[in-house]
Every structure is written in C-alpha cells, then in structure tokens.
Design a protein around this motif. Sequence first.
Motif, PDB file in Angstrom:
ATOM      1  N   UNK A  74       1.830  27.984  22.292  1.00  0.00           N
ATOM      2  CA  UNK A  74       2.356  27.513  23.568  1.00  0.00           C
ATOM      3  C   UNK A  74       2.991  28.662  24.355  1.00  0.00           C
ATOM      4  N   UNK A  75       3.584  29.595  23.656  1.00  0.00           N
ATOM      5  CA  UNK A  75       4.186  30.738  24.310  1.00  0.00           C
ATOM      6  C   UNK A  75       3.140  31.793  24.673  1.00  0.00           C
ATOM      7  N   UNK A  76       2.131  31.911  23.819  1.00  0.00           N
ATOM      8  CA  UNK A  76       1.080  32.902  24.036  1.00  0.00           C
ATOM      9  C   UNK A  76      -0.261  32.258  23.725  1.00  0.00           C
ATOM     10  N   UNK A  77      -1.008  31.785  24.724  1.00  0.00           N
ATOM     11  CA  UNK A  77      -2.272  31.087  24.479  1.00  0.00           C
ATOM     12  C   UNK A  77      -3.255  31.891  23.657  1.00  0.00           C
ATOM     13  N   UNK A  78      -3.208  33.206  23.743  1.00  0.00           N
ATOM     14  CA  UNK A  78      -4.150  34.016  22.971  1.00  0.00           C
ATOM     15  C   UNK A  78      -3.880  33.948  21.479  1.00  0.00           C
ATOM     16  N   UNK A  79      -2.693  33.429  21.098  1.00  0.00           N
ATOM     17  CA  UNK A  79      -2.349  33.348  19.677  1.00  0.00           C
ATOM     18  C   UNK A  79      -2.723  32.010  19.059  1.00  0.00           C
ATOM     19  N   UNK A  80      -3.344  31.122  19.832  1.00  0.00           N
ATOM     20  CA  UNK A  80      -3.704  29.800  19.322  1.00  0.00           C
ATOM     21  C   UNK A  80      -4.676  29.912  18.159  1.00  0.00           C
ATOM     22  N   UNK A  81      -4.505  29.061  17.174  1.00  0.00           N
ATOM     23  CA  UNK A  81      -5.377  29.066  16.001  1.00  0.00           C
ATOM     24  C   UNK A  81      -6.145  27.761  15.858  1.00  0.00           C
ATOM     25  N   UNK A  82      -6.132  26.970  16.886  1.00  0.00           N
ATOM     26  CA  UNK A  82      -7.005  25.817  16.930  1.00  0.00           C
ATOM     27  C   UNK A  82      -6.571  24.635  16.098  1.00  0.00           C
ATOM     28  N   UNK A  83      -7.570  23.852  15.702  1.00  0.00           N
ATOM     29  CA  UNK A  83      -7.350  22.589  15.008  1.00  0.00           C
ATOM     30  C   UNK A  83      -8.220  22.543  13.764  1.00  0.00           C
ATOM     31  N   UNK A  84      -7.643  22.069  12.666  1.00  0.00           N
ATOM     32  CA  UNK A  84      -8.371  21.974  11.398  1.00  0.00           C
ATOM     33  C   UNK A  84      -8.255  20.571  10.833  1.00  0.00           C
ATOM     34  N   UNK A  85      -9.399  19.990  10.490  1.00  0.00           N
ATOM     35  CA  UNK A  85      -9.445  18.708   9.800  1.00  0.00           C
ATOM     36  C   UNK A  85      -9.825  18.970   8.349  1.00  0.00           C
ATOM     37  N   UNK A  86      -9.041  18.418   7.444  1.00  0.00           N
ATOM     38  CA  UNK A  86      -9.339  18.516   6.015  1.00  0.00           C
ATOM     39  C   UNK A  86      -9.504  17.095   5.487  1.00  0.00           C
ATOM     40  N   UNK A  87     -10.668  16.797   4.928  1.00  0.00           N
ATOM     41  CA  UNK A  87     -10.907  15.441   4.437  1.00  0.00           C
ATOM     42  C   UNK A  87     -11.747  15.478   3.164  1.00  0.00           C
ATOM     43  N   UNK A  88     -11.600  14.439   2.374  1.00  0.00           N
ATOM     44  CA  UNK A  88     -12.323  14.324   1.113  1.00  0.00           C
ATOM     45  C   UNK A  88     -13.211  13.092   1.135  1.00  0.00           C
ATOM     46  N   UNK A  89     -14.238  13.124   0.293  1.00  0.00           N
ATOM     47  CA  UNK A  89     -15.115  11.971   0.100  1.00  0.00           C
ATOM     48  C   UNK A  89     -15.539  11.927  -1.360  1.00  0.00           C
ATOM     49  N   UNK A  90     -15.521  10.735  -1.926  1.00  0.00           N
ATOM     50  CA  UNK A  90     -15.974  10.556  -3.301  1.00  0.00           C
ATOM     51  C   UNK A  90     -17.485  10.441  -3.343  1.00  0.00           C
ATOM     52  N   UNK A  91     -18.054  10.950  -4.436  1.00  0.00           N
ATOM     53  CA  UNK A  91     -19.503  10.868  -4.581  1.00  0.00           C
ATOM     54  C   UNK A  91     -19.934   9.427  -4.856  1.00  0.00           C
ATOM     55  N   UNK A  92     -19.302   8.806  -5.866  1.00  0.00           N
ATOM     56  CA  UNK A  92     -19.539   7.373  -6.174  1.00  0.00           C
ATOM     57  C   UNK A  92     -21.016   7.040  -6.362  1.00  0.00           C
ATOM     58  N   UNK A  93     -21.774   7.961  -6.911  1.00  0.00           N
ATOM     59  CA  UNK A  93     -23.185   7.684  -7.165  1.00  0.00           C
ATOM     60  C   UNK A  93     -23.329   6.670  -8.283  1.00  0.00           C
ATOM     61  N   UNK A  94     -24.056   5.565  -8.070  1.00  0.00           N
ATOM     62  CA  UNK A  94     -24.199   4.558  -9.122  1.00  0.00           C
ATOM     63  C   UNK A  94     -25.011   5.074 -10.283  1.00  0.00           C
ATOM     64  N   UNK A  95     -24.684   4.590 -11.465  1.00  0.00           N
ATOM     65  CA  UNK A  95     -25.419   5.027 -12.641  1.00  0.00           C
ATOM     66  C   UNK A  95     -26.833   4.456 -12.614  1.00  0.00           C
ATOM     67  N   UNK A  96     -27.765   5.228 -13.111  1.00  0.00           N
ATOM     68  CA  UNK A  96     -29.171   4.799 -13.130  1.00  0.00           C
ATOM     69  C   UNK A  96     -29.335   3.677 -14.138  1.00  0.00           C
TER      70      UNK A  96
END
Length: 312
Positions: free
Chosen positions: A290-312
């Motif tokens: 906010x004080x120095x726009x050139x110093x902005x580091x943007x936005x980061x989304x961190x998310x997880x997802x389970x595999x949950x693959x059904x057994x054959x």
Amino acid sequence: MWLSVMGVFLVYAVIFILFEDYDRKYLLPFDEVSDWHLLLFTLVVMSGLGFLLYRYARRMDERISREQAEKENRMRRELTQNIAHELKTPASSILGYTETILDNPGISDDIRQQFIERTHAQAQRLTALLQDISLLNQMDYASGLLKRERVDVAILFADIARETAFALQSHQMTLRNCLPQSIIIYGNYSLLYSVFRNLMDNAINYAGRGTTIEVGATPQHGGWRFTFSDNGVGIPAEHLPRIFERFYRIDKGRSREMGGTGLGLSIVKNAVLLHGGTIQAYSPAVQTAQQDPSAAKGLTFVFTMNNNTPEA
C-alpha cells in the motif's frame, strides 16, 4: 445426560451395597436399616441432580438451535436480497436497451447495433449469474447426486491454459504451469474445472497487467496440495476473511465492469470442500504494498483435495 448420570450412580450403588466399606475383602449385605436409608437418600438426590442437568442441557441445546436457526435465516435473507440486487442490474439494462430500440424506430443502424451488443452482453452476464447460483444450490442441496470420476487435473488445467491464452496475452500476463504431469483426483469434473477456471479468471481480471500467475501442486496424505498465486496488486488484509462469501466484492464497480458475478470464489471454496479439502488465501506484504505499489507480492490461494479413489 440424565441416563448417563443415573448409570454412574447405579454402579456406585451396587458397589456401595456389596462392599459398604472400601477396606472389606468379602462381599457382605447391609446389616443396618440406616444403610439402606442412606443409599435411598443418595439415589434420590442424584436423580434430582441428573434431572436438573438434563433440563439444563435441553435448554442449552434449544438455545443453540434457536440461535443457529436465526443465523441461517438472516444469512438466507441477505443472500436473497443480494441475488435480487444482482439480477436487477442486468435485467434493468436489458429492459432499458430494448425499450430504447422499440421506442425509437428511426435511430441509426450504428446506435441500434451498439444497443443490441450491450443487451447481448447483459444477457450473457445474467446467464452466467443464473448458472453460478444453480451450481451453488446443487452443491448445497444435491451434492450426493454429483457424478464422480477419475479426473487428471494436469490435463484439465492445460485445457484452461489454452482457453485463456488470448486473455493472458491481452493483459500481458505470464502463466507458469508447475503442475506435475499427472494429478489424478476422484471427483466431479465440472466442479474441478470451476475451481481452476474461476481462480484463473479472478487473476486475469484483478491481478493487473504484466503480472505472473504460477500454479503448482505437491502430493500429501493421500491427496494433493495446490498453490495458485500471482504477483499482482494483492488484497487488503481486512478483505481476506470475506472474499469467499457470496456476492462479496472488494470494488463493486470494478467487479461488475469486469463482468464478474460475485460468486466465483464462493464456488471455488464449496467445490474444494466437497472434495474433502480446505482453502485459504494470503496476500503477503499488503501494508508494504500500500505504501509502495512496486513492492506488492500479489495473492496466493493454498488448497487441498483428497484423492478418494474407490477401491477396484
């Protein structure tokens, strides 16, 4: 709770009857009437205590249920008002443009074409809004009916990268795809597509020109941990806890100008939750930016997802 309390004291009563004193080595019945009176008095007192605890627990449950119902009703009213407001804007625009064309048959072809194009754009926005609302309702009330299959997220995102290549080029943005060659998740293809497409569209529309988008993933605990980040303007810290709320906008005027429905990140969060994951958003060094726009580091989304693959 009352039954639990009584069960505990019934056990106590049996021990009291059989042993009477803790230092006895043999089981002996009560010899004196006073012992029975003491036991009866104890059971009566504990029955009363158990009943009071039961009543207290019932009242607390009713109070919590009532507060929860009031909260849900309030949220439902707010959501209904937001939906009505969001639908009103494109509907009013469409009505205004078409009325102008109908009431002025002598307008030039250029102006008529301009109004038709604007009407078409508003109709597209209205359609997108209705589709997003329908998708959220489906996740809320019919998630069990969603089709699940093996989805390779790496291939899915590659398709999204090709679809958004022109928009990235127009905004002079760079995409760094750091995803592994194969990411198999057993889930709903449409919802998984919505997660990455909404995040991509959000970055393209709001990160700023000349920024870089980076997407990566690492395996963890039978699932995957994804990161989706850009080095753009970021989001002020006070807005971060609310960006996943439905129809929440940081800059309402700019969001509508970009054609957003205000539901994209809410869809992302709900889709991630339905795939057994969690999601958080970070905007590093916001105050510095906010004080120095050139110093902005943007936005980061961190998310997880389970595999949950059904057994054959």
